[in-house]
Write a protein that holds these residues in place. Structure first.
Motif, PDB file in Angstrom:
ATOM      1  N   ASP A 200      26.494  19.258  42.915  1.00 53.57           N
ATOM      2  CA  ASP A 200      26.932  18.142  41.775  1.00 53.57           C
ATOM      3  C   ASP A 200      25.891  17.727  40.917  1.00 53.57           C
ATOM      4  OD1 ASP A 200      29.212  16.600  40.339  1.00 53.57           O
ATOM      5  OD2 ASP A 200      28.091  14.886  41.649  1.00 53.57           O
TER       6      ASP A 200
ATOM      7  N   ALA B  80      30.151  16.675  37.813  1.00 53.85           N
ATOM      8  CA  ALA B  80      31.873  16.548  37.960  1.00 53.85           C
ATOM      9  C   ALA B  80      32.042  15.504  36.812  1.00 53.85           C
ATOM     10  CB  ALA B  80      31.982  15.864  39.290  1.00 53.85           C
TER      11      ALA B  80
ATOM     12  N   GLU C 298      31.668  14.466  48.529  1.00 57.57           N
ATOM     13  CA  GLU C 298      30.590  14.200  49.396  1.00 57.57           C
ATOM     14  C   GLU C 298      30.881  14.655  50.862  1.00 57.57           C
ATOM     15  OE1 GLU C 298      27.176  11.179  50.831  1.00 57.57           O
ATOM     16  OE2 GLU C 298      27.482  11.326  48.773  1.00 57.57           O
TER      17      GLU C 298
ATOM     18  N   ARG D 288      33.974  14.930  41.923  1.00 59.36           N
ATOM     19  CA  ARG D 288      32.871  14.770  43.105  1.00 59.36           C
ATOM     20  C   ARG D 288      33.233  14.442  44.433  1.00 59.36           C
ATOM     21  NH1 ARG D 288      29.396  11.402  45.402  1.00 59.36           N
ATOM     22  NH2 ARG D 288      27.148  11.996  44.940  1.00 59.36           N
TER      23      ARG D 288
ATOM     24  N   ALA E 178      26.350  16.277  47.739  1.00 56.73           N
ATOM     25  CA  ALA E 178      27.174  16.145  46.624  1.00 56.73           C
ATOM     26  C   ALA E 178      27.744  17.301  46.047  1.00 56.73           C
ATOM     27  CB  ALA E 178      26.516  14.999  45.804  1.00 56.73           C
TER      28      ALA E 178
ATOM     29  N   SER F 110      25.557  13.757  37.394  1.00 59.93           N
ATOM     30  CA  SER F 110      26.921  14.324  38.270  1.00 59.93           C
ATOM     31  C   SER F 110      27.495  15.359  37.162  1.00 59.93           C
ATOM     32  CB  SER F 110      27.798  13.287  38.554  1.00 59.93           C
ATOM     33  OG  SER F 110      29.049  13.948  39.071  1.00 59.93           O
TER      34      SER F 110
ATOM     35  N   ALA G 232      30.589  19.246  43.246  1.00 62.43           N
ATOM     36  CA  ALA G 232      31.680  19.125  42.206  1.00 62.43           C
ATOM     37  C   ALA G 232      32.676  20.168  42.551  1.00 62.43           C
ATOM     38  CB  ALA G 232      31.068  19.640  40.859  1.00 62.43           C
TER      39      ALA G 232
END
Length: 108
Positions: free
Chosen positions: A42, A52, A21, A19, A26, A50, A28
């Motif tokens: 993400d 990820a 940013e 993950r 956000a 999430s 993945a």
């Protein structure tokens, strides 16, 4: 906005995700079974989970919480309970750098 370095290619293991940013978005970053790198939103569209942290299989990623799988190429969910796609971002590899611009969606 221009592409931002998010990680080194060598940091991404095959069949795994991290993950990151970028400018509050956000993302993945996923290295699939074919060593291709993908960048998708993400957050699972079924719940605030999430992606990820999910499971990479081939060119899909599965949300660990409810089992929805998403195509890494299109962002489309492949099964329920999710029914909304996640965004897919263009990825550029320069040497060992992975670059993403969250303002640029991948053309399908």
């Amino acid at each position: 906005m221009s592409a931002t370095r998010v990680c080194a290619l060598s940091e991404l293991e095959q069949d795994s995700a991290i993950r990151v940013e970028v400018n509050g978005v956000a993302i993945a970053v996923v290295r699939d079974s074919n060593d291709e790198v993908h960048a998708i939103g993400d957050v699972c569209t079924h719940g605030d989970i999430s992606l990820a942290e999910g499971f990479v299989d081939g060119d899909t990623i599965e949300c660990w919480a409810h089992g929805s799988a998403f195509s890494l190429r299109s962002g489309k969910p492949l099964n329920l309970p999710a029914y909304e796609p996640v965004p897919v971002y263009a990825v550029t590899i320069e040497g060992d750098d992975v670059l993403i611009d969250p303002a640029v969606l991948k053309e399908l």
